[in-house]
Design an enzyme around this catalytic site. Structure first.
Site, PDB file in Angstrom:
ATOM      1  N   CYS A  83       0.821  -1.215   0.000  1.00 21.36           N
ATOM      2  CA  CYS A  83       0.000   0.000   0.000  1.00 21.36           C
ATOM      3  C   CYS A  83       0.851   1.260   0.000  1.00 21.36           C
ATOM      4  O   CYS A  83       0.323   2.374  -0.045  1.00 21.36           O
ATOM      5  CB  CYS A  83      -0.933  -0.003   1.196  1.00 21.36           C
ATOM      6  SG  CYS A  83      -1.801  -1.565   1.374  1.00 21.36           S
ATOM      7  N   HIS A 332      -9.453   3.561  -0.924  1.00 21.32           N
ATOM      8  CA  HIS A 332      -8.071   3.092  -0.799  1.00 21.32           C
ATOM      9  C   HIS A 332      -7.713   2.116  -1.926  1.00 21.32           C
ATOM     10  O   HIS A 332      -7.572   0.916  -1.700  1.00 21.32           O
ATOM     11  CB  HIS A 332      -7.871   2.454   0.576  1.00 21.32           C
ATOM     12  CG  HIS A 332      -6.476   1.993   0.869  1.00 21.32           C
ATOM     13  ND1 HIS A 332      -5.356   2.578   0.310  1.00 21.32           N
ATOM     14  CD2 HIS A 332      -6.005   0.987   1.668  1.00 21.32           C
ATOM     15  CE1 HIS A 332      -4.272   1.947   0.746  1.00 21.32           C
ATOM     16  NE2 HIS A 332      -4.641   0.985   1.549  1.00 21.32           N
TER      17      HIS A 332
END
Lengths: 384, 384
Positions: A83, A332
């Site tokens: 991420c 996200h």
């Protein structure tokens, strides 16, 4: 090393974009960033993407994307650190311009996560954990962060309500962001009554699964000064790693890699954290933001829960954290998140953030991380 | 930009390494490279890996590897551009040192390909092609290169035997490389009688599926001059992209990205291709080496088949190509290949290549590419 500025930013609305493919959403944002910069030239490109192999069966991504952007044969490179991939694309672009190797660099991020089912998405995200020591035993990311939350609550007395207040704050901010995936408000009671995912974390403690992309254009600061927009320089870049397996960390509820990266970035910029006007940080779960505010040094260790309860991190607080709505409300798409943070900070420093504008903002910080903090990258931005 | 040198190289024997995991084979080579450099310090690290997500279910790779190397919290970044990933890790390391951001950088590459079955490996490798326009129709990489071979044979009269001669030459060289996966010799007749994979390509025209890693240590040239080993500088770095789908190219049997990358790298080094003493190139299939010798400018377009037949590219020829044995004999762990090429060139320029030593070699070139040439990177090395 040359000074580096951001001269263009681009982002489209994030969400479940089933009518578009990864290449579509990336090119849309890249073109917006070029338009914002008033340019149709790039010398090189970096793309942050965590797992296009598992999500859409496509590696060799950066060449594909520069092709669809009409920019081949420019050098293009995909970078990956789970991420944290977007933030690392920004850093590689920064180094590329700073070195003198390239003048105009596009740093983008993208992830297309909703073309697979939930089980497959959970598996793909789980590859950010240690496959042999965590994934093998069936643990998922909500479960890893749940352990961090339990440890934080046990050690520091952080409350279940304080976790919820992170979601309330970020959805409040996100309700003012037209590009957010979930631009609605939530209440503490609503979070506490939402579906349990991994005790104590509930669905409204978790950032969503998202399709999305974002892009920025970088160039030497000297070149930026000749352009029309307010110049926003990147004055600090810090990156650090840690064991990706939680079991190997000294402390479960402390994100050391963010602490190290922030210290490096601030030192490079010659700033203290108190000098920073706003923060875009990696709130993949509510507990993550609490740990990050501590690791950045906004509050002392163990005080992150109290900070959100006291309003320290709200839009009008001393340290506004996630004015964009954060990962929690904005969405996200893992590889894109680090770039979207830079997009928000640049908009804020230009005074273009509309209803979520932090008043008189001159400096901003982005903090992007991989997994439970196996990698972190922090950047400092300053308006001229 | 600062001058950059290679001060350490590391590689272990490649093959089907079922008793070792990805992290094991990477760390082994990284430690060898550090030992060769006489150092136990790195300031940052780049790892080339194509598809650890699909091959072993592990992303977030660079943090994991620096952890197992005992080097956290140093900044570490994975780069991906299919089979060109290793070469791009080298380039990012080069830029990092040249910029002044880091002094000592480890650039490594790794791939663990034999832990999945053949069907899964073929699928993973196929993600280097355009998933929506090539993969969707079921095409595999041998089939794509078979089309390139057929086009080359039809247009230039390249013969089936000339393709085989590439394999014969590279296995001859590889038989002198103790780290090669297949260090045996083959004959033209043997290649022609081997199993058909995708007409006209037979199994002995194809590079193998391999587990392997390689690493190099970079530092500023000024620092390298204080060390004991012969200094080998990287004086040119060129990277270029092209459409990853063959159908979008102007010419099927011509690798434009390699041509552009080579011109850039040579210009940066102030060299002509005739000045280069040896070449490590991306012979993933025999036809690839023929196309690459043309794209690098060693021979005119269409003359690559004749070049190998005439011995131009043999170890004792005018332009020795793949003294290491190339991907064909040495093996092709896709993310590691670009770094292994650099390892070989440095060994050659130091005079450490034993029975495959190119006499009086002072300059070398590496050419690494992704897919059928959607990305290429070329580096120029010079011994002081």
């Amino acid at each position: 090393m040359r000074d580096v500025a951001v001269i263009g930013v681009g982002m489209t609305k994030w969400g479940e974009l089933w009518e578009k493919s990864l290449r579509d959403i990336f090119v849309e944002t890249a073109l917006l960033a070029l338009e914002d910069a008033g340019l149709d030239r790039i010398d090189s490109m970096y793309v942050g993407c965590m797992s296009s192999g598992l999500f859409i069966g496509q590696e060799h991504l950066s060449s594909l994307l520069s092709d669809y952007l009409g920019k081949n044969p420019v050098p293009t490179t995909r970078v990956e650190s789970a991420c944290c991939s977007g933030g690392l694309a920004l850093r590689q672009g920064f180094i590329d311009v700073a070195s003198g190797m390239s003048d105009i660099v596009l740093a983008g991020g993208v992830e297309k996560m909703t073309d697979v089912n939930g089980h497959e998405a959970t598996y793909a995200l789980g590859t950010a954990a240690d496959q042999e020591y965590e994934g093998y035993h069936g643990i998922t990311f909500p479960a890893l962060y749940a352990m961090m939350a339990n440890a934080h609550m046990a050690k520091y007395g952080t409350t279940r309500e304080q976790l919820a207040m992170v979601a309330v704050k970020n959805h409040e901010n996100g309700s003012k962001n037209p590009l957010a995936q979930y631009p609605f408000k939530v209440t503490v009671d609503g979070v506490l009554k939402s579906v349990l995912v991994a005790d104590p974390l509930r669905i409204l403690d978790c950032s969503p699964i998202t399709d999305g992309a974002a892009a920025v254009i970088l160039c030497p600061a000297d070149m930026a000064k000749k352009m029309k927009k307010r110049v926003v320089k990147i004055t600090g870049s810090g990156q650090a790693t840690d064991s990706i397996a939680l079991s190997s960390r000294k402390e479960i509820a402390w994100i050391e890699s963010t602490s190290v990266a922030a210290q490096k970035a601030l030192a490079m910029a010659g700033k203290k954290v108190e000098d920073i006007d706003l923060f875009e940080v990696h709130d993949c779960f509510t507990i993550a933001e609490i740990c990050i505010t501590e690791a950045l040094g906004l509050v002392k260790k163990g005080q992150g829960g109290k900070a959100v309860e006291d309003g320290l991190t709200s839009l009008a607080g001393k340290f506004p954290v996630n004015p964009s709505g954060g990962l929690k409300a904005k969405g996200h798409p893992v590889g894109a998140t680090g770039i979207a943070q830079a997009v928000e900070v640049v908009k804020q420093l230009r005074g273009e953030a509309d209803k979520r504008q932090v008043k008189s903002a001159r400096t901003g910080l982005t903090q992007n991380m991989g997994g439970t903090g196996g990698s972190s990258v922090v950047h400092i931005f300053e308006a001229e």
